[in-house]
Write an enzyme that holds these catalytic residues in place. Sequence first.
Site, mmCIF file in Angstrom:
data_model
loop_
_atom_site.group_PDB
_atom_site.id
_atom_site.type_symbol
_atom_site.label_atom_id
_atom_site.label_comp_id
_atom_site.label_asym_id
_atom_site.label_seq_id
_atom_site.Cartn_x
_atom_site.Cartn_y
_atom_site.Cartn_z
ATOM 1 C CE LYS A 19 -4.333 6.619 -1.450
ATOM 2 N NZ LYS A 19 -2.882 6.494 -1.229
ATOM 3 N NE ARG A 70 3.289 2.085 -1.483
ATOM 4 C CZ ARG A 70 2.374 2.811 -0.837
ATOM 5 N NH1 ARG A 70 1.466 2.215 -0.079
ATOM 6 N NH2 ARG A 70 2.356 4.120 -0.939
ATOM 7 C CE1 TYR A 108 -26.578 -18.634 4.735
ATOM 8 C CE2 TYR A 108 -25.575 -16.444 4.593
ATOM 9 C CZ TYR A 108 -26.435 -17.417 4.092
ATOM 10 O OH TYR A 108 -27.141 -17.164 2.954
ATOM 11 C CG MET A 115 -22.878 -10.819 -0.568
ATOM 12 S SD MET A 115 -23.137 -11.679 -2.113
ATOM 13 C CE MET A 115 -22.041 -13.066 -1.944
HETATM 14 C C1 LIG Z 1 -2.522 7.504 -0.291
HETATM 15 C C2 LIG Z 1 -1.246 8.253 -0.293
HETATM 16 C C3 LIG Z 1 -1.105 9.430 0.481
HETATM 17 C C4 LIG Z 1 -2.152 9.943 1.434
HETATM 18 O O1 LIG Z 1 -1.925 9.444 2.716
HETATM 19 P P1 LIG Z 1 -2.861 9.836 3.964
HETATM 20 O O2 LIG Z 1 -2.297 9.083 5.088
HETATM 21 O O3 LIG Z 1 -4.238 9.401 3.589
HETATM 22 O O4 LIG Z 1 -2.776 11.318 4.105
HETATM 23 C C5 LIG Z 1 0.086 10.145 0.348
HETATM 24 N N1 LIG Z 1 1.077 9.707 -0.462
HETATM 25 C C6 LIG Z 1 0.975 8.584 -1.197
HETATM 26 C C7 LIG Z 1 2.107 8.187 -2.065
HETATM 27 C C8 LIG Z 1 -0.184 7.809 -1.126
HETATM 28 O O5 LIG Z 1 -0.276 6.672 -1.838
#
Ligand SMILES: *Cc1c(COP(=O)(O)O)cnc(C)c1O
Length: 362
Positions: free
Chosen positions: A33, A131, A258, A307
Amino acid sequence: MTILQIDLNKLEKNYHSLRKRLNPHSKMIGVIKANAYGGVSGPIAERLVEMGIEALAVAYTEEGVQLRKLGIKIPLLVFYPQVQNFRPLIHNDLEPVLYSKLSWVKFKEALVEEKQSDYPIHIKYNTGLNRIGFHPEETDWVLEQLKDSSFKLKTIYSHLAQTEVPKPNEDTENQISLFHQIMQKHNRALKHKPEYHLLNTSGVFNYPEFHLDWVRIGIGLYGFANHPKWNKTLNPIAQLKTKITQIHKVKSGETVGYNCGWRAKKDTRIAVLPIGHADGYSRQYGHGKGWVLVNGKKANVIGNVCMDMVMVDIGKIPCDEESEVVMIGSGIRADELAENAGTISYELLSSLGNRIPRVLKT
Ligand SMILES: *Cc1c(COP(=O)(O)O)cnc(C)c1O
């Protein structure tokens, strides 16, 4: 210019090192991801497929669609599918994680409209992270829905809140025991025993007894495991490098950046680097919280990160305009830099913006 170099040979080494650690019957979901945690998801996915990874996962449907366009054909989970995108998800053979009654009902509707049956799905339970996920009390409802031939149940999973915390940890144990109860209920009710998973990267290191049928590994593939001892078995794959745009001599008392964010206490030299908070090098790294390596020597970030630019104090470090600067990589670990600035490697890496070209080392 600034580049993010991604070393696919190191990715390969990390993959093998993690694989060796796994229970021999456990399969691996490679989590790619957010552009493979700020890297480059296409080539990373291709290399993982070549090496024999059994499945990949993204967060959102759009990310999965993009990987399908790049020709990635293996099972691809979508961890957080949004109900509005179930049709493109189906059109691209992506496998949704269903996590609530609403997501279930909407997905069923989409399957009917698309005339699909036996469609692969994954089910997520909330065992305490709070979550996303079905409440454990919804197990009976889920089991009832599974009688419908629209669905082909592939895996059932939950996500732990703090796998990197040293054992024993009561909160994690409670989550695991709740998941065990959920597993037992499914095993009893279903003709075919489903497959299960629970662990992310640090979980794989910390809880080898719970590798189960699958593990979900993200950051480990990219070289981090959230603990110094575990980190030693992996190699960070990303190096962020840039070149000095300009050098100024500043006199004691002069300010830099800045809001006059930094004032020289003595005469010195400062270097201006072509990266800024728009590139994910956020303002958190300002005021000495971040540092870079110029010819192997440490130079602190001074004042406020702009930036598009950031200034560092180079003192007497031998260097010129156009000299190379390492911002993340050998000598600067992303996890240490992030921690110093009050964040984590995940955020630092995944925030690196798309203005920075990715260069592959193969
Ligand atoms: C992102 C994610 C992972 C991966 O976790 P890492 O700590 O990067 O190995 C595993 N499970 C879910 C549900 C995630 O959202």
